[in-house]
Design a protein around this motif. Structure first.
Motif, short mmCIF file in Angstrom:
data_model
loop_
_atom_site.label_atom_id
_atom_site.label_comp_id
_atom_site.label_asym_id
_atom_site.label_seq_id
_atom_site.Cartn_x
_atom_site.Cartn_y
_atom_site.Cartn_z
N LEU A 37 12.24 -88.85 -65.23
CA LEU A 37 10.92 -88.24 -65.37
C LEU A 37 11.03 -86.74 -65.54
CD1 LEU A 37 7.83 -88.58 -65.28
CD2 LEU A 37 7.94 -88.34 -62.80
N THR A 41 9.91 -84.58 -68.81
CA THR A 41 8.98 -83.47 -68.64
C THR A 41 9.55 -82.19 -69.22
OG1 THR A 41 8.09 -84.46 -66.62
CG2 THR A 41 7.65 -82.12 -66.97
N HIS A 44 9.34 -82.32 -72.96
CA HIS A 44 7.95 -82.09 -73.37
C HIS A 44 7.59 -80.61 -73.27
CE1 HIS A 44 3.61 -81.63 -72.47
NE2 HIS A 44 3.48 -82.54 -73.45
N ASP A 45 8.03 -79.96 -72.18
CA ASP A 45 7.72 -78.54 -72.01
C ASP A 45 8.31 -77.70 -73.14
OD1 ASP A 45 6.40 -79.16 -69.70
OD2 ASP A 45 7.98 -78.49 -68.33
N LEU A 59 9.87 -77.02 -66.52
CA LEU A 59 9.84 -77.49 -65.13
C LEU A 59 9.41 -76.38 -64.17
CD1 LEU A 59 12.95 -79.85 -64.79
CD2 LEU A 59 10.57 -80.45 -65.21
N HIS A 62 5.77 -75.16 -64.06
CA HIS A 62 4.72 -75.95 -63.40
C HIS A 62 4.42 -75.44 -62.00
CE1 HIS A 62 4.27 -79.13 -66.42
NE2 HIS A 62 5.58 -79.04 -66.61
#
Length: 527
Positions: A37, A41, A44-45, A59, A62
């Motif tokens: 996961l 993520t 995607h970022d 990461l 966030h």
């Protein structure tokens, strides 16, 4: 380079954990799942284009958004001092909570306020205090054309609609009003069963959308109005011209929030966005406004009728006063809303920059009515950051006959000033239509808190007045409130502000008012 390396490391770790889960032990899935996961993520970022921070710091970025979301709570609970919070500081919120719960609202060791700070205000105690009244005074609302006058309490529930508040919150407020014998303003969202079911006294507020008394195309519906105004719970009717949070603009209720219940209360189609225009269709001039108020009173069977506004142009309000004189029609009451804002969400530019604060607006309306010789026919309500007994006394001293509170009443039923009223995610179930969240408001308990808060606050105000040597609210005078102008100078409100004599505008307007009085036109709203 480091970003790509981070993604590669996470991907490799997730792959190794997955292989270990497949060939060694299923327990490795506990590590493989989170690692996979995180890796997805991070990818995607890196690829997304909306947030620069996430592209540069996958990461880790966030964490910034998480802290930003928690900033109001961190500020409120761990950083701000007791007397520095906004819109209401912790000391004021604590007073409301304590009084609502029926516990002592007292503090040891003296004030935390800097009494020498410019802007500080002080009520003047008397060397000859009088006994505290045990029977709270009432204010008779009803001018010469009113046949069903109403006796208003000194502190009442201000305008908050069903829709902005949950059904349970409205039930608690109205039940508390019934138990305590004070009034509950419905807000402009119409008469809901939550307002009517408990049987508390209501001030039915009607805004530009005419919710609950509108035709299909949004016009004012006389038949519906007369039918609902005749209900025994409706004691007064108020036409909302503007509100402190956003004077001069209308509201938008997204279609997603217009469920069958809200659609039925407001008289609008279910599921369709509802737009309240910034202006009224029933009048366009001061004279038309005054005539419409008289029409509303007739349709309401002689019940008290008034209007609410956030004051802007003094000249425009004087034009309304001239229209009252020429038409010989006066409202039974006027509620002055301060630009300090309220429970409704508003654009920051409006909340910070548009409209007069309650002090100036209240004194403007009071003086205009006195100078025009109309003050004895019209009662004035003050709405805006009224939370304590001292707030109440100051508003009476500045020209009000009674006060209304919105946010303080929300505190009484559990509001924690999370400031999420417009998001439908109120954490205590007060300002939401989420049934799961609204369940947190226990009507039986919270209604008693509303009653206790109102009773204790009025009692506090009466104690303060008694310490000032005042037996009746009408004995309060401007010289009894002092304002620190600078660290070395204190002036009373009698010295700082011009106070008109009855009929002075008609006989010989003072220089400070003469130009506005002369320019005020009962047939035009000119600034």
């Amino acid at each position: 380079m480091l970003k790509i390396l981070l993604v590669a490391l996470l991907g490799s770790a997730a792959a190794l954990a997955s292989l270990a889960a497949l060939f060694a032990s299923p327990w490795w899935w506990a590590a493989a799942g989170p690692l996979l996961l995180l890796a997805l993520t991070a990818v995607h970022d890196l690829l997304q284009r909306r947030h620069s921070i996430l592209r540069n710091y996958p990461l880790l970025g966030h964490l910034r958004f998480a802290l930003e979301a928690l900033r109001p709570e961190i500020q409120q609970y761990f950083i701000e001092r007791n007397v520095e919070g906004s819109p209401f500081d912790r000391d004021v919120r604590s007073i409301v909570y304590q009084r609502a719960k029926g516990t002592d609202a007292e503090e040891p060791f003296g004030t935390e306020l800097d009494l020498y700070r410019p802007g500080s205000e002080y009520l003047t105690p008397s060397m000859a205090p009088v006994p505290v009244r045990t029977d709270p005074p009432r204010v008779r609302i009803g001018g010469p054309d009113c046949t069903q006058p109403y006796d208003m309490a000194l502190l009442n529930v201000s305008a908050m609609s069903f829709g902005s508040l949950s059904g349970n919150a409205v039930l608690a407020l109205n039940t508390g009003a019934r138990l305590g014998g004070f009034a509950h303003d419905t807000g402009e969202g119409g008469l809901s069963e939550y307002h009517l079911r408990p049987g508390g006294d209501l001030v039915w507020e009607i805004g530009t959308g005419y919710f609950g008394c509108r035709t299909d195309d949004g016009e004012f519906d006389e038949r519906q109005f007369a039918e609902k105004a005749a209900r025994p719970q409706v004691k007064c009717v108020s036409l909302k011209i503007s509100q402190g949070a956003k004077p001069g603009i209308g509201g938008v209720l997204p279609g997603a929030k217009v469920n069958a219940e809200i659609a039925g209360v407001r008289g609008v189609p279910e599921g369709k966005t509802v737009i309240s225009p910034p202006y009224h269709r029933v009048y366009s001039t001061p004279r038309e406004l005054v005539r419409f108020l008289g029409r509303m009173r007739r349709l309401a069977g002689g019940k008290p009728v008034g209007f609410k506004l956030c004051v802007g142009s003094r000249r425009q309000f004087l034009a309304v006063c001239k229209a009252m004189l020429e038409e010989d029609i006066t409202p039974d009451f006027i509620v002055v809303d301060g630009a300090e804002g309220g429970t409704g969400a508003a654009p920051l530019e409006f909340a910070d920059n548009v409209g007069l604060p309650l002090d100036e607006g209240l004194m403007t309306v009071h003086n205009a009515l006195v100078g025009a010789g109309l003050r004895d026919r019209v009662r004035i309500g003050a709405s805006g950051k009224v939370a304590t007994g001292s707030d109440l006394v100051k508003r009476l001293l500045q020209g009000a006959d009674y006060t209304n509170a919105a946010r303080a009443m929300m505190f009484a039923i559990g509001c924690i000033q999370a400031q999420r009223c417009h998001t439908n995610t109120c954490p205590v179930g007060v300002a939401t239509q989420d049934e799961r969240r609204a369940r947190a408001v226990d009507v039986g308990d919270k209604s008693q808190r509303v009653r206790r808060y109102q009773e204790a606050t009025v009692k506090s105000a009466l104690q303060i007045m008694a310490s000032m040597g005042v037996r009746e609210p009408g004995e309060l005078r401007p010289h009894m409130l002092l304002h620190r102008v600078d660290p070395h100078t204190v002036r009373s409100y009698a010295e700082l502000h011009a106070w008109l004599a009855p009929g002075e505008l008609l006989a010989s307007p003072p220089e400070a008012w003469a130009r506005d009085w002369q320019a005020a036109d009962p047939d035009r709203f000119t600034s």
